[in-house]
Design an enzyme around this catalytic site. Structure first.
Site, PDB file in Angstrom:
ATOM      1  N   ARG A 107       1.138  -1.299   0.313  1.00 19.04           N
ATOM      2  CA  ARG A 107      -0.050   0.264  -0.316  1.00 19.04           C
ATOM      3  C   ARG A 107       0.969   1.037  -0.076  1.00 19.04           C
ATOM      4  O   ARG A 107       1.571   1.841   0.443  1.00 19.04           O
ATOM      5  CB  ARG A 107      -0.982  -0.053   1.288  1.00 19.04           C
ATOM      6  CG  ARG A 107      -1.334   0.985   1.417  1.00 19.04           C
ATOM      7  CD  ARG A 107      -3.113   1.622   2.597  1.00 19.04           C
ATOM      8  NE  ARG A 107      -3.566   0.708   1.736  1.00 19.04           N
ATOM      9  CZ  ARG A 107      -4.995   0.295   2.298  1.00 19.04           C
ATOM     10  NH1 ARG A 107      -5.475   1.286   3.190  1.00 19.04           N
ATOM     11  NH2 ARG A 107      -5.955   0.647   1.505  1.00 19.04           N
ATOM     12  N   HIS A 134      -6.864   1.020  -6.730  1.00 22.08           N
ATOM     13  CA  HIS A 134      -7.733   0.396  -5.875  1.00 22.08           C
ATOM     14  C   HIS A 134      -7.774  -1.374  -6.459  1.00 22.08           C
ATOM     15  O   HIS A 134      -9.077  -1.518  -6.207  1.00 22.08           O
ATOM     16  CB  HIS A 134      -8.146   0.896  -4.618  1.00 22.08           C
ATOM     17  CG  HIS A 134      -7.997   0.295  -3.372  1.00 22.08           C
ATOM     18  ND1 HIS A 134      -7.806  -0.541  -2.917  1.00 22.08           N
ATOM     19  CD2 HIS A 134      -8.799   0.645  -2.272  1.00 22.08           C
ATOM     20  CE1 HIS A 134      -7.746  -1.559  -1.584  1.00 22.08           C
ATOM     21  NE2 HIS A 134      -8.091  -0.318  -1.514  1.00 22.08           N
ATOM     22  N   GLN A 137     -10.205  -3.384  -3.735  1.00 22.79           N
ATOM     23  CA  GLN A 137     -11.571  -3.143  -3.605  1.00 22.79           C
ATOM     24  C   GLN A 137     -12.155  -2.995  -5.027  1.00 22.79           C
ATOM     25  O   GLN A 137     -13.325  -3.889  -4.677  1.00 22.79           O
ATOM     26  CB  GLN A 137     -11.204  -1.655  -2.913  1.00 22.79           C
ATOM     27  CG  GLN A 137     -11.873  -1.058  -2.965  1.00 22.79           C
ATOM     28  CD  GLN A 137     -12.987  -1.439  -1.698  1.00 22.79           C
ATOM     29  OE1 GLN A 137     -12.720  -1.683  -0.534  1.00 22.79           O
ATOM     30  NE2 GLN A 137     -14.306  -1.828  -1.412  1.00 22.79           N
ATOM     31  N   ASP A 225     -17.202   7.166  -2.058  1.00 23.71           N
ATOM     32  CA  ASP A 225     -15.863   7.285  -1.055  1.00 23.71           C
ATOM     33  C   ASP A 225     -15.689   8.842  -0.733  1.00 23.71           C
ATOM     34  O   ASP A 225     -16.424   9.664  -0.919  1.00 23.71           O
ATOM     35  CB  ASP A 225     -15.124   6.819  -2.509  1.00 23.71           C
ATOM     36  CG  ASP A 225     -13.185   6.767  -1.682  1.00 23.71           C
ATOM     37  OD1 ASP A 225     -13.477   6.098   0.057  1.00 23.71           O
ATOM     38  OD2 ASP A 225     -12.106   6.618  -1.894  1.00 23.71           O
ATOM     39  N   CYS A 265     -16.588   1.758  -0.529  1.00 21.94           N
ATOM     40  CA  CYS A 265     -14.966   1.000   0.474  1.00 21.94           C
ATOM     41  C   CYS A 265     -14.710   0.914   1.551  1.00 21.94           C
ATOM     42  O   CYS A 265     -13.891  -0.141   2.160  1.00 21.94           O
ATOM     43  CB  CYS A 265     -14.035   1.526  -1.112  1.00 21.94           C
ATOM     44  SG  CYS A 265     -13.436   3.388  -0.480  1.00 21.94           S
ATOM     45  N   ARG A 293     -13.193  -7.898   0.476  1.00 19.80           N
ATOM     46  CA  ARG A 293     -12.203  -8.272  -0.044  1.00 19.80           C
ATOM     47  C   ARG A 293     -11.623  -9.741   0.578  1.00 19.80           C
ATOM     48  O   ARG A 293     -10.439  -9.995  -0.017  1.00 19.80           O
ATOM     49  CB  ARG A 293     -10.955  -7.079   1.336  1.00 19.80           C
ATOM     50  CG  ARG A 293     -12.321  -5.561   0.468  1.00 19.80           C
ATOM     51  CD  ARG A 293     -11.364  -5.482  -0.190  1.00 19.80           C
ATOM     52  NE  ARG A 293     -10.475  -5.177  -0.051  1.00 19.80           N
ATOM     53  CZ  ARG A 293      -9.158  -4.215  -0.292  1.00 19.80           C
ATOM     54  NH1 ARG A 293      -9.481  -3.165   0.704  1.00 19.80           N
ATOM     55  NH2 ARG A 293      -7.956  -4.237   0.446  1.00 19.80           N
TER      56      ARG A 293
HETATM   57  N1   CP Z   1     -11.047   0.009   2.025  1.00 21.01           N
HETATM   58  C1   CP Z   1     -10.012  -0.151   2.095  1.00 21.01           C
HETATM   59  O1   CP Z   1      -8.887  -0.094   1.346  1.00 21.01           O
HETATM   60  O2   CP Z   1      -9.930   0.022   3.453  1.00 21.01           O
HETATM   61  P1   CP Z   1      -8.355   0.105   4.345  1.00 21.01           P
HETATM   62  O3   CP Z   1      -8.196   1.533   4.213  1.00 21.01           O
HETATM   63  O4   CP Z   1      -8.979   0.454   6.205  1.00 21.01           O
HETATM   64  O5   CP Z   1      -7.983  -0.597   4.448  1.00 21.01           O
HETATM   65  N1  NVA Z   2      -9.742   6.896  -1.647  1.00 22.49           N
HETATM   66  C1  NVA Z   2      -9.275   6.214  -0.420  1.00 22.49           C
HETATM   67  C2  NVA Z   2      -9.616   4.916  -0.520  1.00 22.49           C
HETATM   68  C3  NVA Z   2      -9.408   4.513   1.097  1.00 22.49           C
HETATM   69  C4  NVA Z   2      -9.661   2.649   1.253  1.00 22.49           C
HETATM   70  C5  NVA Z   2      -8.085   6.867  -0.476  1.00 22.49           C
HETATM   71  O1  NVA Z   2      -7.714   6.087  -1.077  1.00 22.49           O
HETATM   72  O2  NVA Z   2      -7.984   6.848   1.399  1.00 22.49           O
END
Ligand code: CP
Ligand code: NVA
Length: 305
Positions: A107, A134, A137, A225, A265, A293
């Site tokens: 990540r 993502h 997701q 989101d 999400c 997920r």
């Molecule tokens: N939706 C998602 O990726 O959640 P987290 O940021 O908690 O991993």
């Molecule tokens: N768009 C959001 C998604 C979190 C899962 C971010 O990048 O923070």
């Protein structure tokens, strides 16, 4: 399984429609067999390294539990520990981790860092979110939509909000699955041109509008989101002002098809992009998405690693 084994999972764009359906069907099968435990040795003695530059609830827990359920182990590597590109060059992290583990989930902020990891790792690299995409997701979300509607092709999904990483992966998936997509966002907050080009190149039927009600009209799926993604905190005030009028609330959802579902999400900012009433209401599918997920990623890991 040759076409999956050893591959990276960086973007839904990198997979064909048939391959994505295969992943979804595998995930559905694994989900139905969780209790029976027939996949409990699929990744026996294998390890997943999980590199995080940003916080997480769902991604961390679902990957860790997923590896456990497949008979393997997962290592959480915190932002402080790895300091990707700071304490150590990205390519060195990739090469060293590849000597210990059988897959890397990362990540990251910059999507370029993810591409560099993948280039130098000799094991599959899975995108656990970058500023651009993502895909885990997106895959879990299409699994959820398929469960709810029994199909994907021909459905209409309206994404209300920021044209961000989640929106991009939904677009790339929609293109492959034949889902019509509408994006309702303020001027200047639409998806990246590069993603529009990729998705339309894959056949996406896309409408971008500044009017949320027009976007949502008759839609099967409403998706939103956060307006302020991780890393954009300093821009928070400006973004919250810009997105006024783009909240998914009960009044807006009335424009959708009666059978519509509402997706997010998570994490949600209740009272900003979505109201409590909608989050906790009968149309919300948000916790199914979160659960899926786990199942979607188990399919990805079992096939790639
Ligand atoms: N939706 C998602 O990726 O959640 P987290 O940021 O908690 O991993
Ligand atoms: N768009 C959001 C998604 C979190 C899962 C971010 O990048 O923070």
């Amino acid at each position: 399984m040759k076409r999956f084994n050893g591959k990276d999972f960086l973007s839904l764009h990198d997979y064909s429609r048939d391959e994505l359906y295969f992943l979804l069907h595998t995930a559905q099968h694994m989900k139905s067999q969780t209790r029976a435990g027939i996949f409990s040795t699929a990744l026996r003695d294998k390890a997943l390294g999980m590199v995080f530059q940003k916080p997480s609830l769902r991604t961390r827990v679902s990957f860790q539990v997923g590896m456990h359920q497949l008979g393997g182990t997962a290592l959480y590597l915190s932002p402080e520990e790895i300091q990707l590109g700071k304490r150590e060059a990205v390519k060195d992290v990739a090469r060293v981790l590849s000597r210990y583990v059988d897959g890397i989930m990362a990540r990251v902020f910059s999507h370029e860092d993810l591409l560099e990891l993948a280039e130098h790792a000799s094991v599959p690299v899975i995108n656990g979110l970058s500023d651009l995409l993502h895909p885990c997701q997106g895959l879990a979300d299409y699994l959820t939509i398929m469960e709810r509607f029994g199909r994907l092709n021909g459905l209409t999904l309206c994404y209300v909000g920021d044209g961000n990483n989640v929106c991009h992966s939904l677009m790339l998936g929609a293109a492959k699955f034949g889902v019509r997509m509408r994006i309702a966002c303020p001027d200047g907050y639409g998806p990246d041109e590069s993603i529009i080009t990729q998705a339309e190149g894959d056949g996406l039927d896309l409408t971008v509008t500044g009017d949320p009600e027009e976007g949502v009209r008759g839609a099967d799926v409403i998706y939103t989101d956060t307006w302020v993604s991780m890393g954009q905190e300093s821009d928070r005030e400006r973004k919250v002002r810009a997105f006024e009028g783009f909240q998914v609330n009960a009044a807006l959802t009335r424009a959708a098809a009666d059978h519509h579902i509402v997706m997010h999400c998570l994490p949600a900012h209740r009272g900003e992009e979505i109201t409590d009433e909608v989050m906790d209401g009968p149309h919300a599918a948000v916790y199914d998405q979160a659960e899926n997920r786990l199942h979607a990623q188990k399919a990805v890991m079992a096939l790639l690693m």
